[in-house]
Design an enzyme around this catalytic site. Structure first.
Site, PDB file in Angstrom:
ATOM      1  N   ASP A  44       6.110  -7.410  -3.206  1.00  0.00           N
ATOM      2  CA  ASP A  44       6.627  -7.721  -1.762  1.00  0.00           C
ATOM      3  C   ASP A  44       6.683  -6.239  -0.985  1.00  0.00           C
ATOM      4  OD1 ASP A  44       6.418 -10.239  -2.021  1.00  0.00           O
ATOM      5  OD2 ASP A  44       8.559 -10.579  -2.185  1.00  0.00           O
ATOM      6  N   LEU A  45       6.212  -6.376   0.320  1.00  0.00           N
ATOM      7  CA  LEU A  45       6.746  -5.141   1.143  1.00  0.00           C
ATOM      8  C   LEU A  45       8.000  -5.349   1.613  1.00  0.00           C
ATOM      9  CD1 LEU A  45       3.365  -5.037   3.436  1.00  0.00           C
ATOM     10  CD2 LEU A  45       3.802  -3.927   1.596  1.00  0.00           C
ATOM     11  N   ASP A  90       3.472 -11.077   3.481  1.00  0.00           N
ATOM     12  CA  ASP A  90       3.835  -9.544   2.752  1.00  0.00           C
ATOM     13  C   ASP A  90       3.584  -9.788   1.489  1.00  0.00           C
ATOM     14  OD1 ASP A  90       6.067 -10.674   2.557  1.00  0.00           O
ATOM     15  OD2 ASP A  90       7.313  -8.923   2.820  1.00  0.00           O
TER      16      ASP A  90
END
Length: 664
Positions: free
Chosen positions: A528-529, A571
């Site tokens: 996950d960003l 994301d």
């Protein structure tokens, strides 16, 4: 021939009976034998011989006259009837005995009985011999030599019949039998008293000659009659066969007039019967132009002296027109001169009609095959091309000169590989490739073939019942490219070009199965960003999209060849790494990703500092199915987030995540 014993010898030096007794015996002899020669006369043996032959001829005429009736009987009944006729002839000959020399009487009983046995077998011989024996006993006197002559003649005839078996009688057989009967006549002299032998031996040549000539003549006459009857039966059978023919058969003279014809010819020409054709020509039945054409064909055959087969138009009895297949053959005599013409006609109208339709259909088919967009080829069971259209050759320009009828499929494949028209598969030898291609000729199916120039062909194979194979080849390059484009759109993220969630899940299932089968290892990683929402909120979605594209490129640079990175949505990203990790591969992968991900990103006048959090699991250490592996990786991700952003963590089943649910 009958040799009388001393009691039957008249006026011989050995006869002691008185004159009155002699006269009584002479009268008795005249009563028994109409052809009696008195003492002192000049013996003319040929005259009584011909008389006996004439009587035998009458018998043969009688036998010949019932020939048509006899021919309809069974073989056994024919022999019995033959025995009846020959029995009558034998008894008649004995009644017409003639005095061949003073006191010695001859007849044709021996030749007749022998011939009867040779031609008629046991039933006929027994009948003739039995009647002769009874008549000889009826005459009385010393009958030993007479009975012996009958028995020996019967033996000679039956022996000849047994030796020839089912073989046809030949003239040589008759000569041997005549010689045997003649020898018998001389041997019988030895059965008489010595005083009589002295007289008879001096005349022995006459009796031998008589027996030989009589037997041979009777045999020849019967043989000729037998052959005449066989020829008559054969002629009847041949005539019946010709009359039953559905085809026309006729014979014409050199002047074109009919000499013979069967009913089919009469029907074709509209005549009432075959006899109505005799003496007439084609001009009596056909229009002049057509009749002249027929006559010209006949004259050509007569001039060349060779048979000819001609297909020519014909007019049938009902007025309809059609086609006839006509065989004309010259007929010659014994010296080779052409004396007529044999003609055989067959109605081939239906065949010509079907042939014309077939040729038209074949022409249409050829046009269809040559103008079809697909290549088509037919191979025999040995893989040799029987037929192919032009399109088949056009699809393979480098080997087009080989793709012709008569070429071997194996030779074509070898040349195609050599010219790089059809590349070998990875780690595949030419022999393996050839075996695989030959296998396609032995089973029905469809497969795609990638050529070296980038084209894609769809190859459809159908094995026929006779072992031949039909293949059709279609160029599906554009269609395949379009399908791949659709497949890519369906399985890839349109923004980043990375595989999407559907593609990722499919590959995950495949790699899990592979790891189980090969005892391999698989790393499933989720990422996950960090603070991506702030990028969108502060700089807009356009910058956010550019940001995601750059992240995707950095992730692709971080993985090995053969590994997979996918965008699951928003994301969220995922990575699949297959292969041995040795306990460090997963750590190295996470380290590379974090290092590449955290590099500053300058976009226009803005410099961004990307970051992310990673959680992953390893199969088979973390035993689970594909769905379980995703759950493990998800748990590891939130375990990492619990430690702080910008970190990574492997799945630990004993750790407790601070968050129990994950955003979709």
């Amino acid at each position: 021939m009958r040799f009388e014993d001393p009691l039957q010898v008249i006026n011989s030096p050995f006869n002691q009976i008185n004159k009155s007794s002699n006269q009584s015996e002479i009268r008795r002899r005249r009563q028994c034998h109409p052809v009696f020669m008195p003492k002192g006369s000049v013996v003319a043996i040929w005259q009584p011989l011909f008389a006996n032959l004439a009587a035998s001829a009458v018998m043969l005429v009688a036998w010949s006259s019932v020939g048509d009736f006899v021919a309809r009987l069974s073989e056994t009944r024919q022999r019995l009837l033959f025995g009846v006729v020959m029995t009558a002839g034998t008894v008649g000959s004995m009644m017409m005995a003639f005095e061949a020399s003073p006191g010695v009487y001859n007849d044709f009983r021996g030749p007749l009985i022998a011939v009867t046995g040779l031609f008629g077998g046991v039933p006929a011989a027994v009948m003739a011999a039995g009647a002769a024996l009874m008549y000889r006993l009826y005459l009385g006197g010393a009958v030993f030599s007479g009975v012996l002559s009958i028995m020996l003649a019967t033996t000679i005839g039956l022996l000849g019949y047994a030796l020839r078996r089912s073989r046809r009688i030949r003239y040589l057989d008759l000569i041997f039998m005549a010689a045997a009967v003649a020898t018998l006549s001389s041997v019988l002299v030895l059965t008489l008293p010595l005083e009589q032998q002295a007289v008879l031996i001096s005349q022995l040549w006459q009796r031998v000659l008589l027996a030989f000539v009589a037997t041979l003549l009777l045999g020849v006459l019967l043989l000729q009659e037998m052959r005449r009857r066989e020829l008559s039966v054969a002629n009847q059978l041949f005539r019946s066969m010709v009359d039953a023919l559905p085809d026309c058969l006729n014979i014409k003279g050199v002047d074109g007039r009919f000499l013979a014809a069967n009913p089919a010819t009469a029907k074709l020409m509209g005549a009432a019967s075959a006899d109505d054709l005799l003496g007439k020509t084609d001009f009596d039945f056909y229009p002049p132009e057509l009749a002249k054409q027929f006559r010209d064909d006949e004259l050509a055959v007569l001039r060349e002296g060779k048979h000819a087969t001609i297909e020519q138009p014909g007019i049938f009895a009902d007025g309809s027109t059609g086609w006839l297949s006509t065989l004309k053959a010259p007929m010659t005599n014994d010296v080779g001169d052409v004396i007529g013409l044999i003609t055989h006609n067959r109605d081939v109208t239906l065949r010509r009609t079907l042939q014309t339709k077939l040729e038209e259909t074949q022409a249409y088919l050829d046009q269809a095959l040559e103008n079809m967009n697909d290549g088509l080829a037919m191979y025999d069971p040995d893989g040799v091309i029987l037929f192919c259209n032009n399109r088949y050759s056009e699809l393979f320009p480098l080997t087009a000169h080989l793709r012709i009828p008569g070429a071997s499929f194996a030779d074509i494949i070898r040349a195609s590989v050599k010219l790089s028209e059809e590349p070998l598969g990875p780690r595949k030898s030419l022999d393996d490739h050839l075996a695989e291609k030959l296998a396609t000729l032995r089973e029905d199916g469809e497969k795609l073939v990638e050529l070296g120039d980038g084209r894609t062909f769809a190859l459809r194979t159908k094995v026929l019942a006779n072992g031949c194979t039909v293949q059709t080849i279609s160029d599906v390059t554009e269609r395949r490219s379009f399908e791949k484009s659709l497949e890519r759109q369906a399985l890839h993220d349109p923004l980043t070009g990375l595989p999407n969630r559907a593609f990722f899940n499919r590959e995950l299932n495949r790699l899990v199965d592979k790891a189980r089968a090969e005892s391999g290892e698989l790393v499933v990683m989720l990422l996950d960003l960090d603070r991506f929402k702030e990028v969108n909120d502060n700089f807009g979605h356009a910058v956010g999209d550019m940001f995601l594209v750059e992240i995707a490129r950095r992730l692709e640079k971080s993985i090995r060849r053969g590994d997979m990175v996918a965008r699951l949505g928003g994301d969220e990203f995922a990575v699949l790494m297959y292969g041995p990790t040795d306990g460090t591969g997963d750590v190295s992968l996470a380290t590379r990703i974090m290092k590449n991900l955290s590099q500053p990103l300058k976009m226009d006048d803005v410099t961004l500092l990307p970051g992310g959090t990673i959680g992953y699991t390893v199969f088979p250490g973390d035993q689970a199915d594909p769905e379980g592996l995703l759950k493990n990786a998800d748990k590891a991700l939130y375990q990492a987030k619990a430690r702080g952003r910008g970190t990574w963590k492997a799945y630990d089943p004993n750790a407790v995540a601070t968050t129990t649910a994950r955003r979709g």
